[in-house]
Design an enzyme around this catalytic site. Structure first.
Site, short mmCIF file in Angstrom:
data_model
loop_
_atom_site.label_atom_id
_atom_site.label_comp_id
_atom_site.label_asym_id
_atom_site.label_seq_id
_atom_site.Cartn_x
_atom_site.Cartn_y
_atom_site.Cartn_z
CG PHE A 113 -1.89 1.18 1.34
CD1 PHE A 113 -3.01 1.29 0.58
CD2 PHE A 113 -1.50 2.25 2.04
CE1 PHE A 113 -3.84 2.28 0.52
CE2 PHE A 113 -2.27 3.34 2.14
CZ PHE A 113 -3.51 3.42 1.25
CE1 TYR A 170 2.53 5.00 3.95
CE2 TYR A 170 2.47 7.47 4.06
CZ TYR A 170 3.04 5.95 4.29
OH TYR A 170 4.17 6.04 5.26
N GLY A 171 2.42 7.76 0.10
CA GLY A 171 3.11 8.82 -0.28
C GLY A 171 3.97 8.87 -1.47
CB SER A 172 7.34 9.18 -2.16
OG SER A 172 7.87 8.06 -1.53
CD GLU A 227 10.48 5.49 0.82
OE1 GLU A 227 10.87 6.30 1.74
OE2 GLU A 227 10.05 5.65 -0.36
#
Ligand code: BEZ
Length: 186
Positions: free
Chosen positions: A24, A26-28, A99
């Site tokens: 999932f 949601y950002g980059s 990340e």
């Protein structure tokens, strides 16, 4: 928790023998999918909200002057919409490194746009990591983002690319769009 989470993430999930895994984003991960994927789809998770509460030491800021990037925070009843990617497990070698600044992988239940439910993985920077910055008013977050930059570029570019990508996907996010509004008037 140490800022570099690469080794922690490698040992968190046994993905051996798996052909594919849902992720999932949601950002980059929404606007920078620099990894191969087998399938992608808008997806939702329940009980979480996207917030620019994580410091970035390695992409949109530096250890001395961290930028602000997205993480998820618990928000009972909230629905966070992002993008689901079905990936080969080896993609996590790349993403764990990309990340590594405080993000840990968690398992989450997600619902895809066609109604399928599946378990997936999501990267979350929890408040016990050393790079965590925590809440601030959207106007202050915008000022912080406006003056931050790091090896991956201006912090503002991250926010604006995410806001544009959310709009294109027809995803409403008051927090992100409010920061965008302040940022455009800085
Ligand atoms: C994401 O877009 O899901 C994401 C954001 C920050 C770190 C890792 C992943």
């Amino acid at each position: 928790m140490s800022v570099d989470t690469t080794a922690l993430n490698r040992d968190r999930h046994d993905l051996s023998g798996r052909e594919d895994v849902w992720l999932f984003g949601y950002g980059s991960l929404i606007f920078k999918a620099d990894f191969p994927f087998l399938e992608s789809s808008p997806a939702t998770i329940v009980g979480w909200a996207r917030r620019f509460w994580q410091g970035s030491h390695d992409h949109r800021g530096t250890p001395e002057a961290p930028g602000r990037v997205a993480t998820l925070v618990r928000a009972p009843g909230a629905v966070c919409t992002g993008l689901g990617y079905r990936v080969s497990p080896d993609v996590f070698d790349h993403l764990d490194f990309r990340e590594k600044n405080g993000y840990l992988r968690f398992t989450t239940e997600m619902t895809l746009a066609d109604g399928r439910h599946c378990d997936g993985l999501v990267y979350i920077a929890t408040e016990d990591n050393q790079a965590y910055l925590g809440p601030a008013p959207e106007s202050e977050i915008a000022l912080h983002i406006a003056r931050s930059r790091g090896p991956s570029g201006d912090n503002a570019e991250y926010l604006l690319r995410l806001a544009n990508a959310l709009r294109e996907l027809d995803i409403d996010d008051k927090h992100v769009f409010e920061i965008e509004r302040y940022l455009r008037s800085c």
